[in-house]
Scaffold this active site. Structure first.
Site, mmCIF file in Angstrom:
data_model
loop_
_atom_site.group_PDB
_atom_site.id
_atom_site.type_symbol
_atom_site.label_atom_id
_atom_site.label_comp_id
_atom_site.label_asym_id
_atom_site.label_seq_id
_atom_site.Cartn_x
_atom_site.Cartn_y
_atom_site.Cartn_z
ATOM 1 N N PRO A 1 0.775 -1.226 0.000
ATOM 2 C CA PRO A 1 0.000 0.000 0.000
ATOM 3 C C PRO A 1 0.810 1.281 0.000
ATOM 4 O O PRO A 1 1.301 1.718 1.015
ATOM 5 C CB PRO A 1 -0.774 -0.098 1.315
ATOM 6 C CG PRO A 1 -0.038 -1.101 2.146
ATOM 7 C CD PRO A 1 1.105 -1.611 1.351
ATOM 8 N N GLU A 2 0.897 1.903 -1.133
ATOM 9 C CA GLU A 2 1.266 3.303 -1.199
ATOM 10 C C GLU A 2 -0.044 4.047 -1.436
ATOM 11 O O GLU A 2 -1.114 3.450 -1.407
ATOM 12 C CB GLU A 2 2.274 3.554 -2.322
ATOM 13 C CG GLU A 2 3.597 2.803 -2.104
ATOM 14 C CD GLU A 2 4.638 3.108 -3.161
ATOM 15 O OE1 GLU A 2 4.669 4.247 -3.662
ATOM 16 O OE2 GLU A 2 5.413 2.206 -3.508
#
Length: 297
Positions: free
Chosen positions: A2-3
């Site tokens: 998750p960015e």
DNA sequence: AGTGGGACCTGTCCGC
DNA sequence: TGCGGACAGGTCCCAC
């Protein structure tokens, strides 16, 4: 996973189920993730309704009608999945998007949705670098998680001008400056590599060098700002990147990873049409950087 | 003050 | 097939 684009994708995936839903109960399957859960975590949520789901940087925020905000961070390996009553299955049987690794299902939100159907939202996180917290809405922006966060790269604040200001006098490499959440909040290892490649800037370049003068450096700052935005927007359009077995909340896969120009492509040809370079890997601040030494200068 | 490095965890992959 | 080591999308903390 998750960015920023992945968190945004998760938010969009969860919103139709989570927003407006009443939390009937919460299973908290261990005392902590990266940090301990707050006191009475389940109790403070149960019986309350989720009003809105939002995102700040890589944080997912659920406003609760009690006045608390549920903070959720996915760390490196966190993911959510939605379990519904599936048509044609045994009533009451939740079988959609079964967990591959049930032992890492750490939190289950049991919901009554806005449409008054039961659903569950399950948080799975093998490495447990993610965390959840509850903070009263008025105290949110002063809280340690948020008070030092830099600008939102998809908001109106990101421009060549602001980048130049933020980087002025900084001696750290551009890669490190872009990963610094106090400057820009939401970029991670993949999208920094990609945005630098799109701009033709070396990750090793001194960040402050983008800030001086009015000619070429300033123009590079403008280009970098534009490419940061386009990289993130393109990734969101593609549903984020699915590395390893990570999926969106509905179990489907994002596909931006097929569009990586440099990330995880060491030894492969640079994708710039006019460039004959080869993608290299180097380590900066203990993290892999992928770039083309030929066209990124 | 600003920076780099290690630590936190588990899973996976690669070479021997 | 098994085993050890390197590595993984993030961020906090602590030395310099």
């Amino acid at each position: 996973m998750p960015e920023l684009p992945e968190v945004e994708t998760v938010k969009r995936g969860l919103a139709p189920t989570f927003e407006g839903a009443k939390i009937s109960s919460v299973d908290q399957n261990r005392p902590d993730l990266r940090f301990p859960f707050p006191e009475n975590f389940s109790k403070r949520l149960s019986g309350h309704r989720v009003t809105t789901l939002s995102r700040r940087s890589k944080y997912l925020l659920a406003d609760i009608d009690s006045g608390d905000v549920l903070i959720m961070h996915l760390g490196m390996s966190g993911s959510f999945r939605i379990e519904n009553d599936v048509l044609g299955e045994t009533p009451g049987e939740f079988s959609h998007a079964r967990s591959k690794n049930p032992k890492h299902d750490h939190v289950v939100f049991h919901l009554q949705t806005q449409e008054n159907t039961p659903a569950r939202i399950v948080y799975n996180d093998p490495r447990r670098f993610g965390f959840m917290d509850l903070i009263a809405r008025p105290k949110l922006s002063d809280h340690a998680y948020f008070k030092d966060l830099g600008l939102e790269p998809l908001g109106n604040d990101l421009s060549g001008e602001t980048l130049a200001q933020l980087f002025a006098g900084r001696k750290s490499p551009l890669k490190a400056a872009l990963l610094n959440q106090k400057l820009i909040a939401g970029l991670g290892n993949i999208y920094v590599c990609e945005a630098l490649w799109r701009t033709g800037l070396s990750p090793k370049r001194v960040a402050g060098s983008l800030a001086t003068g009015t000619g070429k450096p300033k123009q590079k700052a403008n280009e970098l700002a534009a490419h940061i935005r386009s990289t993130l927007e393109d990734a969101i359009k593609a549903g984020g990147s699915s590395l390893k077995d990570h999926t969106q909340a509905d179990g489907s896969l994002g596909y931006f990873q097929h569009s990586f120009a440099v990330y995880d492509r060491e030894g492969e040809a640079c994708r710039k049409p006019e460039c004959s370079g080869t993608v290299s890997r180097l380590v900066q601040s203990n993290r892999s950087t992928f770039y083309c030494p030929r066209c990124q200068t």
